[in-house]
Write a protein that holds these residues in place. Structure first.
Motif, PDB file in Angstrom:
ATOM      1  N   PRO A  50       6.455-161.660 -87.011  1.00 56.17           N
ATOM      2  CA  PRO A  50       5.257-162.448 -87.324  1.00 56.17           C
ATOM      3  C   PRO A  50       4.033-161.859 -86.619  1.00 56.17           C
ATOM      4  CG  PRO A  50       6.972-163.802 -86.280  1.00 56.17           C
ATOM      5  CD  PRO A  50       7.453-162.395 -86.277  1.00 56.17           C
ATOM      6  N   THR A  51       2.870-162.067 -87.199  1.00 58.11           N
ATOM      7  CA  THR A  51       1.672-161.439 -86.643  1.00 58.11           C
ATOM      8  C   THR A  51       1.405-161.854 -85.205  1.00 58.11           C
ATOM      9  OG1 THR A  51       0.221-163.118 -87.613  1.00 58.11           O
ATOM     10  CG2 THR A  51       0.550-161.099 -88.876  1.00 58.11           C
ATOM     11  N   GLY A  52       1.681-163.100 -84.852  1.00 55.36           N
ATOM     12  CA  GLY A  52       1.442-163.540 -83.475  1.00 55.36           C
ATOM     13  C   GLY A  52       2.277-162.776 -82.464  1.00 55.36           C
ATOM     14  N   ALA A  53       3.536-162.504 -82.815  1.00 52.03           N
ATOM     15  CA  ALA A  53       4.412-161.733 -81.927  1.00 52.03           C
ATOM     16  C   ALA A  53       3.951-160.279 -81.849  1.00 52.03           C
ATOM     17  CB  ALA A  53       5.861-161.807 -82.418  1.00 52.03           C
ATOM     18  N   VAL A  54       3.619-159.690 -82.997  1.00 54.28           N
ATOM     19  CA  VAL A  54       3.142-158.302 -83.025  1.00 54.28           C
ATOM     20  C   VAL A  54       1.878-158.157 -82.182  1.00 54.28           C
ATOM     21  CG1 VAL A  54       2.152-156.479 -84.481  1.00 54.28           C
ATOM     22  CG2 VAL A  54       4.131-157.748 -85.276  1.00 54.28           C
ATOM     23  N   HIS A  55       0.960-159.092 -82.353  1.00 51.65           N
ATOM     24  CA  HIS A  55      -0.321-159.027 -81.652  1.00 51.65           C
ATOM     25  C   HIS A  55      -0.118-159.159 -80.140  1.00 51.65           C
ATOM     26  CE1 HIS A  55      -4.823-160.411 -81.841  1.00 51.65           C
ATOM     27  NE2 HIS A  55      -4.663-159.268 -81.186  1.00 51.65           N
ATOM     28  N   ALA A  56       0.760-160.078 -79.737  1.00 55.92           N
ATOM     29  CA  ALA A  56       1.057-160.228 -78.306  1.00 55.92           C
ATOM     30  C   ALA A  56       1.693-158.952 -77.752  1.00 55.92           C
ATOM     31  CB  ALA A  56       1.972-161.423 -78.076  1.00 55.92           C
ATOM     32  N   LYS A 107       9.106-155.243 -68.702  1.00 55.35           N
ATOM     33  CA  LYS A 107       7.896-155.866 -68.153  1.00 55.35           C
ATOM     34  C   LYS A 107       7.370-156.958 -69.089  1.00 55.35           C
ATOM     35  CE  LYS A 107       6.420-151.766 -65.595  1.00 55.35           C
ATOM     36  NZ  LYS A 107       5.372-150.740 -65.446  1.00 55.35           N
ATOM     37  N   VAL A 108       7.452-156.717 -70.388  1.00 60.59           N
ATOM     38  CA  VAL A 108       7.005-157.713 -71.364  1.00 60.59           C
ATOM     39  C   VAL A 108       7.805-159.004 -71.201  1.00 60.59           C
ATOM     40  CG1 VAL A 108       6.997-158.285 -73.841  1.00 60.59           C
ATOM     41  CG2 VAL A 108       6.122-156.060 -73.066  1.00 60.59           C
ATOM     42  N   ILE A 109       9.101-158.876 -71.037  1.00 60.89           N
ATOM     43  CA  ILE A 109       9.990-160.035 -70.958  1.00 60.89           C
ATOM     44  C   ILE A 109       9.663-160.954 -69.781  1.00 60.89           C
ATOM     45  CG2 ILE A 109      12.408-160.689 -70.524  1.00 60.89           C
ATOM     46  CD1 ILE A 109      13.135-158.197 -72.297  1.00 60.89           C
ATOM     47  N   VAL A 110       9.178-160.395 -68.702  1.00 60.25           N
ATOM     48  CA  VAL A 110       8.862-161.223 -67.525  1.00 60.25           C
ATOM     49  C   VAL A 110       7.373-161.574 -67.434  1.00 60.25           C
ATOM     50  CG1 VAL A 110      10.858-160.397 -66.229  1.00 60.25           C
ATOM     51  CG2 VAL A 110       8.660-159.226 -65.972  1.00 60.25           C
ATOM     52  N   SER A 111       6.600-161.189 -68.409  1.00 62.34           N
ATOM     53  CA  SER A 111       5.164-161.492 -68.405  1.00 62.34           C
ATOM     54  C   SER A 111       4.934-162.985 -68.571  1.00 62.34           C
ATOM     55  CB  SER A 111       4.453-160.760 -69.538  1.00 62.34           C
ATOM     56  OG  SER A 111       4.506-159.382 -69.341  1.00 62.34           O
ATOM     57  N   ASP A 112       3.941-163.481 -67.870  1.00 60.40           N
ATOM     58  CA  ASP A 112       3.612-164.894 -68.026  1.00 60.40           C
ATOM     59  C   ASP A 112       2.247-165.107 -68.680  1.00 60.40           C
ATOM     60  OD1 ASP A 112       2.113-164.034 -65.894  1.00 60.40           O
ATOM     61  OD2 ASP A 112       2.814-165.546 -64.486  1.00 60.40           O
ATOM     62  N   GLU A 113       1.595-164.011 -69.044  1.00 55.51           N
ATOM     63  CA  GLU A 113       0.328-164.132 -69.751  1.00 55.51           C
ATOM     64  C   GLU A 113       0.065-162.879 -70.587  1.00 55.51           C
ATOM     65  OE1 GLU A 113      -3.380-163.565 -67.317  1.00 55.51           O
ATOM     66  OE2 GLU A 113      -1.937-163.716 -65.673  1.00 55.51           O
ATOM     67  N   ILE A 114      -0.782-163.034 -71.569  1.00 51.44           N
ATOM     68  CA  ILE A 114      -1.177-161.940 -72.449  1.00 51.44           C
ATOM     69  C   ILE A 114      -2.537-161.434 -71.998  1.00 51.44           C
ATOM     70  CG2 ILE A 114      -1.752-161.274 -74.819  1.00 51.44           C
ATOM     71  CD1 ILE A 114       0.041-163.648 -75.731  1.00 51.44           C
ATOM     72  N   PRO A 115      -2.662-160.137 -71.721  1.00 49.52           N
ATOM     73  CA  PRO A 115      -3.967-159.599 -71.322  1.00 49.52           C
ATOM     74  C   PRO A 115      -5.002-159.727 -72.453  1.00 49.52           C
ATOM     75  CG  PRO A 115      -2.214-157.969 -71.008  1.00 49.52           C
ATOM     76  CD  PRO A 115      -1.623-159.122 -71.749  1.00 49.52           C
TER      77      PRO A 115
END
Length: 149
Positions: A50-56, A107-115
């Motif tokens: 989905p676009t939201g996942a791709v964008h993140a 690193k993505v898996i443990v991220s708590d925010e999107i830059p």
């Protein structure tokens, strides 16, 4: 169209995702090599993110991948939403790129925010899913770790 587009020459029905594939390089007039890699996350014509996942994932990997792999020019999502293109100066083996991608996905898996999740730094900041990006990262990571032991 007279121009040959490399991705159009690949038989998308015969590949098995996920994978890392060197899909071409060019040499600049000054002799520099620029290489393009196909970072395929989902099976073409079977699943699309989905676009939201791709964008993140795009936002997260933009920084994390540069921490793992030198001389990245760009990391861009594919329009079909099955993966990303990585463009870098110089050449690396597919295995080197895969190892960098594996470290990035951890690193993505443990991220708590999107830059850059704001209207100043992103043109569509509302269409992002940290949860979705992390779920695809987990799925792809598990498979890539099996391939690149």
């Amino acid at each position: 169209m007279k121009v040959i587009v490399e991705s159009f020459t690949m038989d998308h029905t015969k590949v098995k995702a996920p994978f890392v594939r060197k899909c071409g390089n060019i040499q600049t007039p000054r002799g520099d090599v620029i290489t393009k890699y196909d970072l395929r996350f989902t099976q073409p014509n079977v699943d699309a993110m989905p676009t939201g996942a791709v964008h993140a994932l795009e936002h997260l990997m933009a920084g994390y991948l540069r921490e793992e792999i030198e001389d990245i020019v760009d990391i861009s999502p594919m329009g079909c939403r099955t993966g990303f293109y990585l463009i870098k100066i110089g050449e690396s083996t597919e295995e080197e790129i895969a190892k960098g991608l594996i470290a990035t996905l951890k690193k993505v898996i443990v991220s708590d925010e999107i830059p850059a999740l704001n209207p100043v730094q992103c043109g569509n900041y509302r269409d992002m899913s940290l949860f979705g990006g992390k779920e695809y990262a987990k799925e792809v990571l598990a498979k890539l770790e099996e391939i690149y032991k």
